[in-house]
Design an enzyme around this catalytic site. Structure first.
Site, short mmCIF file in Angstrom:
data_model
loop_
_atom_site.label_atom_id
_atom_site.label_comp_id
_atom_site.label_asym_id
_atom_site.label_seq_id
_atom_site.Cartn_x
_atom_site.Cartn_y
_atom_site.Cartn_z
CE LYS A 82 -32.79 87.18 41.16
NZ LYS A 82 -32.30 88.55 40.96
CG ASP A 119 -31.73 92.02 42.90
OD1 ASP A 119 -30.66 91.55 43.32
OD2 ASP A 119 -32.56 91.36 42.25
#
Ligand code: ATR
Length: 294
Positions: A82, A119
């Site tokens: 990520k 997220d």
């Protein structure tokens, strides 16, 4: 081609024009995302496919560069890629840049990779789903942990209007670094202060690994929170952590980590397949009926 899912669900028709997306990780076998997106593709009868893409760190650059050439509409990016992916996409949303990580890539019509981070969206949507009308502005938040997940959650809380974030971390320097990036409303505090951070808080979030299968328990007494406070745990294995169980027994609203995982997937699915999906009880049941990762 007609693929009959191993879970016994409806057959899923994939044509030669199917939109293709996937998840890049290393390893990727533990990822729930293929099952999750597969459920939505079947539910909405869309012509699409979502595949696991095991890509080792040395191959990340080449794999990302190949996505437009292979006709991918985009991918999710998971552990351990990520953070590195942020530097490998051609454009990134301001949220992804501030969080410092990308979990969703959309290939634009020119073949450029647009990175975003969903997220924080997933975190906020999960609470709103459990408690319609919930507002981050209702009071201070106490956030445990200062890793990657905490960055996304703190970003989302501040953007959604949280007046104060009490950020408690074992390594207080990590909390201080996060506060430097996110501004004065973040108060870095040492881990031993976690009990004192609860009175008056409207939200408690565990973003650490504590309470996860195989990890030490999270030592905190939730009774010091107001009963109106929401308790959230990003751990989802086990689904009901000791923190969630404690909060529910006291009468606090509690949301588990599976909900955040499901909600963070929605914007990617909408961008690739043209339909904003919902998180239904059936979806949760479907994923829980498959083996949950330990
Ligand atoms: P993620 O990206 O999923 O947030 P991470 O970056 O490894 O994962 O962060 C894990 C968090 O759990 C960190 O806040 C970490 O604290 P440190 O910054 O001190 O490392 C926290 N954590 C891990 N083990 C812990 C423990 N035994 N007690 C308290 N906090 C712990």
């Amino acid at each position: 081609m007609t693929a009959r899912p191993a879970d016994g669900g409806e057959p899923h028709c994939i044509s030669g024009q199917a939109g293709v997306a996937g998840v890049i990780g290393w390893p990727v076998g533990h990822s729930l995302s293929p099952r999750l997106h597969g459920f939505w593709l079947r539910q909405y009868r869309l012509d699409g496919a979502y595949v696991p893409l095991p890509v080792c760190p040395e191959d990340l650059h080449d794999a990302l560069a190949a996505l437009p050439k292979l006709g991918f509409r985009g991918v999710n990016v998971t552990v351990p890629h990520k953070v590195r992916t942020l530097a490998l996409v051609q454009r990134a949303t301001s949220a992804a840049r501030l969080i410092g990580a990308v979990n969703t890539i959309v290939v634009d019509p020119q073949g450029l990779l647009i990175g975003s981070n969903t997220d924080g969206f997933g975190f906020i949507e999960n609470i709103r789903n459990a408690l319609p009308g919930w507002s981050a502005g209702s009071g201070p938040a106490a956030v445990l942990g200062a890793g990657g997940a905490a960055r996304a959650i703190v970003f989302a809380l501040i953007e959604a209007g949280a007046p104060e974030v009490r950020l408690l971390n074992r390594t207080v320097e990590h909390a201080e670094a996060l506060a430097t990036d996110f501004g004065d409303s973040v108060r870095p505090l040492p881990w031993k202060e976690r009990q004192n951070a609860l009175p008056g808080a409207a939200l408690l979030v565990n973003t650490t690994i504590l309470g996860m299968h195989g990890q030490p328990p999270l030592d905190i007494d939730v009774s010091a929170l107001p009963r109106s406070a929401v308790v959230a745990d990003i751990v989802y294995a086990p689904l009901e952590t000791a923190l969630i169980a404690q909060a529910r027994a006291l009468g606090n609203t509690a949301v588990d980590g599976l909900g955040m995982l499901l909600h963070q997937a929605r914007p990617g699915f909408a961008a690739w397949f043209g339909h904003m999906p919902i998180v239904s009880p059936e979806l949760r049941e479907h994923l829980l009926s498959c083996a949950m990762p330990a």
